[in-house]
Design a protein around this motif. Structure first.
Motif, PDB file in Angstrom:
ATOM      1  N   ALA A 145       9.305  18.384   1.972  1.00  0.00           N
ATOM      2  CA  ALA A 145      10.171  18.328   0.798  1.00  0.00           C
ATOM      3  C   ALA A 145      11.647  18.263   1.205  1.00  0.00           C
ATOM      4  O   ALA A 145      12.494  17.957   0.380  1.00  0.00           O
ATOM      5  CB  ALA A 145       9.932  19.547  -0.090  1.00  0.00           C
ATOM      6  N   TRP A 146      11.935  18.554   2.471  1.00  0.00           N
ATOM      7  CA  TRP A 146      13.317  18.639   2.958  1.00  0.00           C
ATOM      8  C   TRP A 146      13.484  17.869   4.257  1.00  0.00           C
ATOM      9  O   TRP A 146      12.556  17.776   5.060  1.00  0.00           O
ATOM     10  CB  TRP A 146      13.701  20.102   3.212  1.00  0.00           C
ATOM     11  N   SER A 166       0.839  -1.192   0.000  1.00  0.00           N
ATOM     12  CA  SER A 166       0.000   0.000   0.000  1.00  0.00           C
ATOM     13  C   SER A 166       0.877   1.246   0.000  1.00  0.00           C
ATOM     14  O   SER A 166       1.968   1.237   0.559  1.00  0.00           O
ATOM     15  CB  SER A 166      -0.914  -0.009   1.222  1.00  0.00           C
ATOM     16  N   PRO A 167       0.378   2.307  -0.608  1.00  0.00           N
ATOM     17  CA  PRO A 167       1.174   3.531  -0.608  1.00  0.00           C
ATOM     18  C   PRO A 167       1.251   4.105   0.808  1.00  0.00           C
ATOM     19  O   PRO A 167       0.303   4.006   1.578  1.00  0.00           O
ATOM     20  CB  PRO A 167       0.401   4.458  -1.542  1.00  0.00           C
ATOM     21  N   ARG A 168       2.386   4.694   1.146  1.00  0.00           N
ATOM     22  CA  ARG A 168       2.508   5.275   2.480  1.00  0.00           C
ATOM     23  C   ARG A 168       1.912   6.675   2.482  1.00  0.00           C
ATOM     24  O   ARG A 168       1.817   7.328   1.455  1.00  0.00           O
ATOM     25  CB  ARG A 168       3.965   5.294   2.932  1.00  0.00           C
ATOM     26  N   ASP A 169       1.523   7.108   3.647  1.00  0.00           N
ATOM     27  CA  ASP A 169       1.003   8.458   3.794  1.00  0.00           C
ATOM     28  C   ASP A 169       2.123   9.449   3.516  1.00  0.00           C
ATOM     29  O   ASP A 169       3.292   9.167   3.812  1.00  0.00           O
ATOM     30  CB  ASP A 169       0.472   8.670   5.204  1.00  0.00           C
ATOM     31  N   PRO A 170       1.786  10.608   2.972  1.00  0.00           N
ATOM     32  CA  PRO A 170       2.837  11.597   2.724  1.00  0.00           C
ATOM     33  C   PRO A 170       3.459  12.065   4.039  1.00  0.00           C
ATOM     34  O   PRO A 170       2.773  12.130   5.062  1.00  0.00           O
ATOM     35  CB  PRO A 170       2.111  12.738   2.014  1.00  0.00           C
ATOM     36  N   GLU A 177      28.044  11.419  15.842  1.00  0.00           N
ATOM     37  CA  GLU A 177      27.523  10.777  14.629  1.00  0.00           C
ATOM     38  C   GLU A 177      25.996  10.649  14.625  1.00  0.00           C
ATOM     39  O   GLU A 177      25.394  10.394  13.587  1.00  0.00           O
ATOM     40  CB  GLU A 177      28.158   9.401  14.420  1.00  0.00           C
ATOM     41  N   ARG A 178      25.355  10.841  15.755  1.00  0.00           N
ATOM     42  CA  ARG A 178      23.895  10.727  15.858  1.00  0.00           C
ATOM     43  C   ARG A 178      23.209  11.848  15.087  1.00  0.00           C
ATOM     44  O   ARG A 178      23.632  12.996  15.135  1.00  0.00           O
ATOM     45  CB  ARG A 178      23.486  10.801  17.330  1.00  0.00           C
ATOM     46  N   ARG A 179      22.177  11.511  14.346  1.00  0.00           N
ATOM     47  CA  ARG A 179      21.409  12.509  13.604  1.00  0.00           C
ATOM     48  C   ARG A 179      19.928  12.356  13.905  1.00  0.00           C
ATOM     49  O   ARG A 179      19.348  11.302  13.706  1.00  0.00           O
ATOM     50  CB  ARG A 179      21.625  12.386  12.087  1.00  0.00           C
ATOM     51  N   LYS A 180      19.349  13.410  14.424  1.00  0.00           N
ATOM     52  CA  LYS A 180      17.906  13.515  14.586  1.00  0.00           C
ATOM     53  C   LYS A 180      17.414  14.206  13.312  1.00  0.00           C
ATOM     54  O   LYS A 180      18.198  14.857  12.617  1.00  0.00           O
ATOM     55  CB  LYS A 180      17.563  14.372  15.805  1.00  0.00           C
ATOM     56  N   THR A 181      16.152  14.074  12.990  1.00  0.00           N
ATOM     57  CA  THR A 181      15.657  14.713  11.764  1.00  0.00           C
ATOM     58  C   THR A 181      14.339  15.435  12.007  1.00  0.00           C
ATOM     59  O   THR A 181      13.505  14.993  12.796  1.00  0.00           O
ATOM     60  CB  THR A 181      15.440  13.684  10.637  1.00  0.00           C
ATOM     61  N   TRP A 182      14.215  16.562  11.338  1.00  0.00           N
ATOM     62  CA  TRP A 182      12.962  17.277  11.210  1.00  0.00           C
ATOM     63  C   TRP A 182      12.655  17.309   9.727  1.00  0.00           C
ATOM     64  O   TRP A 182      13.568  17.351   8.895  1.00  0.00           O
ATOM     65  CB  TRP A 182      13.078  18.709  11.705  1.00  0.00           C
ATOM     66  N   LEU A 183      11.386  17.321   9.400  1.00  0.00           N
ATOM     67  CA  LEU A 183      10.945  17.447   8.012  1.00  0.00           C
ATOM     68  C   LEU A 183      10.436  18.860   7.796  1.00  0.00           C
ATOM     69  O   LEU A 183       9.851  19.458   8.704  1.00  0.00           O
ATOM     70  CB  LEU A 183       9.839  16.440   7.716  1.00  0.00           C
ATOM     71  N   ALA A 184      10.651  19.395   6.605  1.00  0.00           N
ATOM     72  CA  ALA A 184      10.211  20.757   6.309  1.00  0.00           C
ATOM     73  C   ALA A 184       9.583  20.837   4.929  1.00  0.00           C
ATOM     74  O   ALA A 184      10.063  20.215   3.981  1.00  0.00           O
ATOM     75  CB  ALA A 184      11.389  21.727   6.387  1.00  0.00           C
ATOM     76  N   LEU A 188      14.190  15.665   0.503  1.00  0.00           N
ATOM     77  CA  LEU A 188      13.604  14.434   1.028  1.00  0.00           C
ATOM     78  C   LEU A 188      13.866  13.239   0.124  1.00  0.00           C
ATOM     79  O   LEU A 188      14.232  12.160   0.591  1.00  0.00           O
ATOM     80  CB  LEU A 188      12.099  14.615   1.249  1.00  0.00           C
ATOM     81  N   ALA A 189      13.707  13.408  -1.183  1.00  0.00           N
ATOM     82  CA  ALA A 189      13.922  12.292  -2.115  1.00  0.00           C
ATOM     83  C   ALA A 189      15.358  11.771  -2.027  1.00  0.00           C
ATOM     84  O   ALA A 189      15.589  10.558  -2.038  1.00  0.00           O
ATOM     85  CB  ALA A 189      13.600  12.725  -3.536  1.00  0.00           C
ATOM     86  N   GLU A 190      16.314  12.672  -1.910  1.00  0.00           N
ATOM     87  CA  GLU A 190      17.727  12.267  -1.797  1.00  0.00           C
ATOM     88  C   GLU A 190      17.964  11.528  -0.475  1.00  0.00           C
ATOM     89  O   GLU A 190      18.666  10.524  -0.433  1.00  0.00           O
ATOM     90  CB  GLU A 190      18.611  13.511  -1.873  1.00  0.00           C
ATOM     91  N   TRP A 191      17.375  12.015   0.605  1.00  0.00           N
ATOM     92  CA  TRP A 191      17.507  11.372   1.919  1.00  0.00           C
ATOM     93  C   TRP A 191      16.944   9.954   1.881  1.00  0.00           C
ATOM     94  O   TRP A 191      17.552   9.019   2.386  1.00  0.00           O
ATOM     95  CB  TRP A 191      16.787  12.206   2.968  1.00  0.00           C
ATOM     96  N   GLU A 192      15.772   9.791   1.254  1.00  0.00           N
ATOM     97  CA  GLU A 192      15.151   8.477   1.180  1.00  0.00           C
ATOM     98  C   GLU A 192      15.999   7.518   0.365  1.00  0.00           C
ATOM     99  O   GLU A 192      16.116   6.346   0.711  1.00  0.00           O
ATOM    100  CB  GLU A 192      13.740   8.591   0.587  1.00  0.00           C
ATOM    101  N   GLU A 193      16.610   7.992  -0.720  1.00  0.00           N
ATOM    102  CA  GLU A 193      17.504   7.141  -1.519  1.00  0.00           C
ATOM    103  C   GLU A 193      18.697   6.699  -0.694  1.00  0.00           C
ATOM    104  O   GLU A 193      19.079   5.533  -0.726  1.00  0.00           O
ATOM    105  CB  GLU A 193      17.982   7.892  -2.755  1.00  0.00           C
TER     106      GLU A 193
END
Length: 87
Positions: A28-29, A11-15, A42-49, A73-78
């Motif tokens: 998008a970011w 199933s497609p994931r929610d945006p 080395e730890r990375r937390k993430t926020w989406l923008a 976002l697309a680059e991060w997911e890859e």
């Protein structure tokens, strides 16, 4: 037999939604950050923008010295998909 199935690819994931308070726009970011007082280097937390909040959220993290990277976002997911395949 276990009745739970893996539906990840079925199933497609929610945006993904922007992390800015009250925003419901699609992200998008990815803003990668860490608080050096709490996290190992080395730890990375993430926020989406979304497009509209990227600069504001970047400045918020930047003035605190937390911001490490801003990536589409697309680059991060890859990158994450490649990392998962290497495990």
């Amino acid at each position: 037999m276990d009745s739970v199935s893996d539906v990840t690819n079925e199933s497609p994931r929610d945006p993904l939604i922007c992390s800015a308070k009250g925003c419901r726009e699609t992200a998008a970011w990815v803003l990668a950050w860490n608080n050096p007082k709490l996290h190992t280097p080395e730890r990375r937390k993430t926020w989406l923008a979304c497009e509209g909040h990227r600069e504001h959220l970047s400045q918020f993290l930047g003035v605190r010295g937390f911001l490490k990277d801003v990536v589409p976002l697309a680059e991060w997911e890859e990158t994450e998909a490649g990392s998962a395949a290497d495990r």
